[in-house]
Write a protein that holds these residues in place. Structure first.
Motif, short mmCIF file in Angstrom:
data_model
loop_
_atom_site.label_atom_id
_atom_site.label_comp_id
_atom_site.label_asym_id
_atom_site.label_seq_id
_atom_site.Cartn_x
_atom_site.Cartn_y
_atom_site.Cartn_z
N ILE A 96 -16.39 61.76 -8.54
CA ILE A 96 -16.30 62.97 -9.37
C ILE A 96 -15.77 62.61 -10.76
CG2 ILE A 96 -15.06 65.15 -9.67
CD1 ILE A 96 -15.23 65.48 -6.62
N LEU A 97 -14.74 61.75 -10.83
CA LEU A 97 -14.20 61.33 -12.13
C LEU A 97 -15.23 60.53 -12.93
CD1 LEU A 97 -10.49 60.30 -11.35
CD2 LEU A 97 -11.32 62.38 -12.45
N VAL A 98 -15.98 59.68 -12.25
CA VAL A 98 -17.03 58.92 -12.94
C VAL A 98 -18.07 59.88 -13.51
CG1 VAL A 98 -18.94 57.31 -12.61
CG2 VAL A 98 -16.72 56.82 -11.58
N GLY A 99 -18.46 60.87 -12.71
CA GLY A 99 -19.45 61.86 -13.17
C GLY A 99 -18.94 62.64 -14.37
N MET A 100 -17.65 63.06 -14.32
CA MET A 100 -17.08 63.79 -15.45
C MET A 100 -17.04 62.93 -16.71
SD MET A 100 -13.90 65.92 -13.79
CE MET A 100 -14.18 67.38 -12.78
N ILE A 126 -19.08 61.84 -22.16
CA ILE A 126 -19.61 60.87 -23.12
C ILE A 126 -20.99 61.30 -23.63
CG2 ILE A 126 -20.47 58.51 -23.36
CD1 ILE A 126 -18.22 57.62 -21.48
N VAL A 127 -21.85 61.72 -22.71
CA VAL A 127 -23.19 62.16 -23.10
C VAL A 127 -23.11 63.37 -24.02
CG1 VAL A 127 -25.36 63.16 -22.26
CG2 VAL A 127 -24.34 61.19 -21.07
N LEU A 128 -22.28 64.35 -23.65
CA LEU A 128 -22.15 65.55 -24.46
C LEU A 128 -21.57 65.22 -25.83
CD1 LEU A 128 -22.56 68.61 -24.42
CD2 LEU A 128 -20.23 68.85 -23.52
N SER A 129 -20.60 64.32 -25.86
CA SER A 129 -19.99 63.93 -27.14
C SER A 129 -21.00 63.23 -28.04
CB SER A 129 -18.79 63.01 -26.90
OG SER A 129 -17.80 63.67 -26.12
N THR A 130 -21.82 62.35 -27.43
CA THR A 130 -22.83 61.63 -28.20
C THR A 130 -23.83 62.60 -28.84
OG1 THR A 130 -22.65 59.76 -26.68
CG2 THR A 130 -24.59 59.84 -28.09
N LYS A 131 -24.25 63.59 -28.08
CA LYS A 131 -25.18 64.58 -28.62
C LYS A 131 -24.54 65.37 -29.75
CE LYS A 131 -28.10 65.20 -24.56
NZ LYS A 131 -28.63 66.17 -23.57
N LYS A 132 -23.28 65.73 -29.56
CA LYS A 132 -22.56 66.47 -30.61
C LYS A 132 -22.46 65.65 -31.87
CE LYS A 132 -21.15 70.43 -28.67
NZ LYS A 132 -21.30 71.76 -29.29
N TYR A 133 -22.15 64.36 -31.70
CA TYR A 133 -22.02 63.50 -32.87
C TYR A 133 -23.34 63.34 -33.61
CZ TYR A 133 -17.20 61.98 -32.60
OH TYR A 133 -15.86 61.95 -32.65
N SER A 186 -12.60 60.17 -23.07
CA SER A 186 -13.91 60.76 -23.33
C SER A 186 -13.78 62.26 -23.58
CB SER A 186 -14.86 60.49 -22.16
OG SER A 186 -14.39 61.08 -20.96
N LEU A 187 -12.83 62.89 -22.90
CA LEU A 187 -12.57 64.31 -23.16
C LEU A 187 -11.98 64.49 -24.56
CD1 LEU A 187 -12.52 67.22 -22.16
CD2 LEU A 187 -10.33 66.75 -21.05
N GLY A 188 -11.13 63.55 -24.97
CA GLY A 188 -10.57 63.59 -26.33
C GLY A 188 -11.65 63.46 -27.38
N ILE A 189 -12.63 62.59 -27.12
CA ILE A 189 -13.75 62.45 -28.05
C ILE A 189 -14.53 63.77 -28.15
CG2 ILE A 189 -15.96 61.28 -28.44
CD1 ILE A 189 -14.75 58.83 -27.06
N LEU A 190 -14.71 64.41 -27.00
CA LEU A 190 -15.43 65.69 -27.00
C LEU A 190 -14.67 66.74 -27.81
CD1 LEU A 190 -17.78 67.41 -25.96
CD2 LEU A 190 -16.43 67.86 -23.89
N ILE A 191 -13.34 66.75 -27.68
CA ILE A 191 -12.52 67.68 -28.46
C ILE A 191 -12.69 67.40 -29.95
CG2 ILE A 191 -10.14 68.35 -29.03
CD1 ILE A 191 -9.45 67.91 -26.06
N SER A 192 -12.75 66.12 -30.29
CA SER A 192 -12.88 65.75 -31.71
C SER A 192 -14.21 66.23 -32.30
CB SER A 192 -12.75 64.24 -31.88
OG SER A 192 -13.89 63.57 -31.37
N THR A 193 -15.24 66.37 -31.46
CA THR A 193 -16.54 66.81 -31.97
C THR A 193 -16.54 68.27 -32.38
OG1 THR A 193 -17.38 67.41 -29.78
CG2 THR A 193 -17.71 65.14 -30.50
#
Length: 368
Positions: A347-351, A356-363, A268-275
């Motif tokens: 904490i990992l679940v929250g991250m 994912i939410v941030l990436s979705t908004k970016k996309y 999910s962090l990788g997806i965020l980087i891709s955005t």
């Protein structure tokens, strides 16, 4: 659903045809775990030392033989005076010099004490400190041997017991950290490159106007890397157990579930980087420079977090690797169950949800 499954199969075929991606996915993790496990260690073996024996009596010879017979030290040279100490350090031949004072045995028997100066090359502070501790331990052991029949009125005898890592093997510290680095970098880097490759080639728009929904396209891109990262995690655990004798005191099932959770967090962090990346080169740089240094420096992998300045301790809390290392060490070395690591898991679940939410908004913004 059939189209979605077909898309996932297509992604698998694409990965397996790309030899460079396969090398990064499977070659790099094996190479890193072997290098860290064998090459990087806090232990010392056959360290070259020099001896300045100003006494040359039976006691000093016995101590010297005791040092030389251990697997920790190898006596490289005997020097004659203190003027040679600096010169021998500058040559880089030895890491320490032991300086026995004159009349060592006589002072030990008449005054009940004698001095040994331990001079170490502190250009590497950790090694110097370890050498000093090892020499002190050998000297203390010798002292206890010669005093075993002597009764002292008052004495405090510390008895140390190391739990979870009795032999103080440094590999027990490095394996969880290396496992974390590999899963983080491979998962995040390969995902970000996969998606930015489509953007760079101009095929992402074609995918998004296909019958598949944008969310399905993104998930379809990620699913193969979840599977391949799980395979990586299994390989790392097998190597740790059978090559480095790393114990797994806790549940393998729990370790597997937590590893999958961390893999999803990394993806999910990788997806965020891709955005935020337009090209593969940009994604690679962000993945390597933006993730590798924080993971190594601020996760507690090499340096204790409690020894860091307070601002860095606070920043370390946003590093997912920190929480996964705590989980892995707890399960593998301490044998803890979920009741002891639920906070880190949460904490990992929250991250993951945040990424994912941030990436979705970016996309959504990018795809309008």
């Amino acid at each position: 659903m059939k189209r979605f499954i077909g898309f996932i199969k297509k992604e698998f075929y694409h990965i397996f045809r790309d030899k460079r991606s396969l090398f990064i996915l499977f070659g790099m993790p094996i190479a890193q775990i072997m290098l860290f496990g064998f090459a990087i260690t806090n232990e010392i073996n056959n360290v070259d030392i020099a001896i300045l024996n100003n006494s040359k009596d039976a006691t000093t010879e016995e101590i010297i033989n005791k040092l030389n017979s251990s697997s920790y030290f190898s006596i490289k040279e005997f020097i004659q005076n203190e003027n040679e100490i600096e010169a021998i350090f500058k040559k880089g031949h030895v890491k320490a010099v032991l300086n026995f004072e004159a009349d060592f045995s006589k002072k030990l028997s008449t005054k009940n004490n004698a001095n040994v100066q331990i001079i170490t090359d502190a250009t590497d502070p950790n090694t110097a400190n370890t050498i000093s501790n090892y020499v002190s331990a050998i000297l203390q052991n010798y002292t206890q041997t010669i005093n075993k029949n002597v009764t002292i009125t008052y004495q405090i005898i510390p008895k140390t017991r190391m739990v979870y890592n009795q032999e103080l093997k440094s590999v027990f510290m490095f394996v969880p950290g290396v496992m974390t680095i590999i899963l983080m970098l491979v998962s995040a880097m390969m995902t970000s490159i996969s998606i930015t490759r489509e953007k760079e080639l101009g095929t992402m728009e074609i995918l998004l106007v296909s019958p598949l929904k944008p969310f399905q396209v993104i998930v379809g891109k990620v699913v193969p890397y979840i599977f391949l990262s799980i395979v990586n995690a299994i390989i790392i655990i097998i190597l740790s157990i059978f090559v480095f004798n790393m114990p797994v005191q806790g549940s393998l099932f729990l370790l597997g579930i937590e590893s999958i959770l961390f893999i999803i967090t990394s993806l999910s962090l990788g997806i965020l980087i891709s955005t935020v990346s337009v090209t593969q080169q940009t994604a690679m740089m962000i993945s390597l420079m933006g993730l590798m240094l924080p993971v190594i420096l601020l996760s507690g992998f090499i340096f204790p977090i409690t020894s860091m300045p307070l601002p860095l301790q606070i920043i370390s809390n946003i590093i997912p690797a920190k929480w996964f290392i705590i989980i892995v060490k707890g399960i593998m070395l301490k044998g803890v169950g979920f009741t002891f690591i639920w906070k880190e898991t949460l904490i990992l679940v929250g991250m993951t949800l945040f990424f994912i939410v941030l990436s979705t908004k970016k996309y959504k913004i990018r795809l309008e």
